[in-house]
Scaffold this active site. Structure first.
Site, PDB file in Angstrom:
ATOM      1  N   ALA A  76      51.589  12.709 -85.051  1.00  8.70           N
ATOM      2  CA  ALA A  76      52.902  12.283 -85.547  1.00  8.70           C
ATOM      3  C   ALA A  76      52.749  11.058 -86.432  1.00  8.70           C
ATOM      4  O   ALA A  76      53.489  10.873 -87.397  1.00  8.70           O
ATOM      5  CB  ALA A  76      53.827  11.983 -84.371  1.00  8.70           C
ATOM      6  N   THR A  77      51.779  10.210 -86.100  1.00  6.46           N
ATOM      7  CA  THR A  77      51.538   9.021 -86.922  1.00  6.46           C
ATOM      8  C   THR A  77      51.233   9.436 -88.360  1.00  6.46           C
ATOM      9  O   THR A  77      51.769   8.867 -89.317  1.00  6.46           O
ATOM     10  CB  THR A  77      50.359   8.207 -86.335  1.00  6.46           C
ATOM     11  N   ASN A 126      60.396   5.464 -77.045  1.00  6.64           N
ATOM     12  CA  ASN A 126      59.265   5.707 -76.144  1.00  6.64           C
ATOM     13  C   ASN A 126      59.165   4.683 -75.023  1.00  6.64           C
ATOM     14  O   ASN A 126      58.633   4.979 -73.965  1.00  6.64           O
ATOM     15  CB  ASN A 126      57.949   5.727 -76.932  1.00  6.64           C
ATOM     16  N   GLN A 174      59.496  11.719 -78.919  1.00  3.99           N
ATOM     17  CA  GLN A 174      59.860  11.712 -77.490  1.00  3.99           C
ATOM     18  C   GLN A 174      61.051  12.626 -77.210  1.00  3.99           C
ATOM     19  O   GLN A 174      61.440  12.790 -76.047  1.00  3.99           O
ATOM     20  CB  GLN A 174      60.185  10.283 -77.033  1.00  3.99           C
ATOM     21  N   SER A 232      54.865  15.413 -82.085  1.00  6.55           N
ATOM     22  CA  SER A 232      53.467  15.388 -81.676  1.00  6.55           C
ATOM     23  C   SER A 232      53.259  16.348 -80.499  1.00  6.55           C
ATOM     24  O   SER A 232      54.015  16.307 -79.532  1.00  6.55           O
ATOM     25  CB  SER A 232      53.128  13.961 -81.239  1.00  6.55           C
ATOM     26  N   HIS A 271      50.992  16.483 -78.132  1.00  7.99           N
ATOM     27  CA  HIS A 271      50.568  16.003 -76.805  1.00  7.99           C
ATOM     28  C   HIS A 271      51.694  15.364 -76.000  1.00  7.99           C
ATOM     29  O   HIS A 271      51.515  15.063 -74.815  1.00  7.99           O
ATOM     30  CB  HIS A 271      49.351  15.076 -76.923  1.00  7.99           C
ATOM     31  N   THR A 328      40.977  21.545 -93.132  1.00  2.70           N
ATOM     32  CA  THR A 328      41.007  22.829 -92.424  1.00  2.70           C
ATOM     33  C   THR A 328      41.777  22.687 -91.128  1.00  2.70           C
ATOM     34  O   THR A 328      41.511  21.768 -90.344  1.00  2.70           O
ATOM     35  CB  THR A 328      39.559  23.293 -92.133  1.00  2.70           C
ATOM     36  N   CYS A 357      50.649   1.419 -76.213  1.00  2.00           N
ATOM     37  CA  CYS A 357      50.023   0.729 -77.352  1.00  2.00           C
ATOM     38  C   CYS A 357      50.210  -0.774 -77.196  1.00  2.00           C
ATOM     39  O   CYS A 357      49.281  -1.542 -77.359  1.00  2.00           O
ATOM     40  CB  CYS A 357      50.660   1.171 -78.667  1.00  2.00           C
TER      41      CYS A 357
END
Ligand code: PLP
Length: 362
Positions: A72-73, A144, A172, A188, A190, A226, A308
């Protein structure tokens, strides 16, 4: 180990893992095709990527296209750096509680920077004042750190009225609540029980973005590199599962939330309790030494502020933005739960955390 850190990442769904294995070692060891190759192995891999793209697209509103990215970043950097208004030098307005992927990117750009205030509940005003010259507004859907759900539909309308592009970090929100309309949206895998290393950028039809990563142009010319069929397939299955189970997962989380409020009586909730994703419990207790608590409660994975921020030792910018003083910021912990959290996990974790807090004499 009891895992209560669902905002940092989520456990991989077994269904997503199974889908990935086909593209890692099966069948007959021939699952490794390059999805951009014209031969049969390549076309099989490409078909898996197409199916995954459809499944991920089903999380988004209609009227746009999904581009796979590495995270996502990366998706947020792509749109924030590559959209037309920013390249033309327009101002950028972002809320004070954005994730670093948005906040630091906005700060790193040379464009004029504006912060949209949040109130003590952790909410951006639904009709924020947007300064003249702003060409991009970014507000996240679900925070988040404190889980607050922003009025992004109204903010999108305000951005449009100001002639600005509206970017939404829905990391989120995706798979938990329906994703709201925006010009560009990042998610994202994950965070919704998919694999790490893959995200998606959704662009509303007609939004023009210049590539951040140039090369073979594999993702519709916007992003080169790829694709990994395994990561795409895992993301696709995780997205489908999240869509299919959205109500069931939400019901489960409401049950856990109601019990959590009983278990953590005496703690203070940071941020709104109703305009909130209830799988996020950000709590504080006066005098709490969080570092000591974390070392005393080693069998529970939880967080002090965001993952983070807690690594850096800096006080949480989000908790400061909602008006907490430095002491209260330092007294705060974040517990995140979700699909695979059992009631017994929550009760056992709460008992351990409360016992360790009591041992600190508070
Ligand atoms: N935005 C929010 C709200 C997040 O919680 C995260 C992850 O911590 C990100 C963006 C970045 O996502 P990724 O890990 O895919 O780069």
């Amino acid at each position: 180990m009891i895992y209560l850190d669902y905002q940092a990442t989520t456990p991989l769904a077994p269904e997503a893992r199974d889908a990935m294995m086909r593209w890692l070692d099966g069948p007959d060891g021939m699952g490794f095709g390059n999805p951009h190759s014209p031969h049969r192995l390549g076309r099989q891999a490409a078909a898996a990527v197409d199916l995954a793209r459809e499944r991920v697209a089903a999380l988004f509103p209609p009227g746009g296209k999904v581009y796979f990215t590495g995270s996502a970043t990366e998706a947020l950097n792509t749109v924030m750096r590559g959209c037309e208004p920013v390249r033309a030098g327009a101002g950028i307005a972002v809320s004070g509680i954005e994730h670093a992927a948005v906040w630091d990117t906005a700060r790193a750009l040379a464009n004029p920077f504006h912060e949209l205030a949040v109130d003590a509940e952790g909410l951006v005003h639904p009709e924020p004042e947007i300064a003249d010259g702003v060409g991009l507004v970014a507000v996240m859907q679900v925070n988040n750190e404190i889980g607050t759900i922003q009025p992004v539909a109204q903010i999108a309308t305000a951005a449009k009225a100001a002639g600005a592009l509206f970017v939404c970090d829905a990391v989120q929100a995706a798979g938990r609540i329906p994703i709201a309309h925006a010009d560009a949206i990042a998610i994202s895998a994950h965070k919704l029980h998919g694999p790490k290393g893959i995200g998606a950028l959704w662009l509303r039809d007609g939004v023009e973005v210049a590539p951040l990563i140039t090369g073979g142009g594999q993702e519709g010319g916007l992003r080169s590199g790829t694709l990994s069929p395994a990561l795409c397939a895992g993301f696709g299955v995780a997205a489908k599962l999240a869509n299919d189970r959205m109500q069931a997962d939400a019901d489960h989380i409401e049950t856990l939330w109601a019990r959590a409020l009983e278990l953590f009586e005496g703690w203070t909730l940071n941020g709104s309790d109703d305009a909130r994703w209830h799988g996020n419990l950000n709590l504080r207790r006066d005098g709490l030494d969080v570092a000591r608590l974390m070392s005393d409660v080693r069998n529970v994975a939880f967080s002090a502020g965001s993952a983070c921020a807690s690594g850096s030792g800096k006080p949480s910018r989000v908790l400061q933005a909602i008006g907490l003083n430095d002491k209260h910021v330092k007294n705060s912990i974040r517990l995140g739960f979700g699909r695979y959290t059992g009631m017994d996990d929550l009760e056992e974790a709460a008992a351990a955390i409360n016992a360790a807090a009591s041992a600190q004499g508070i």
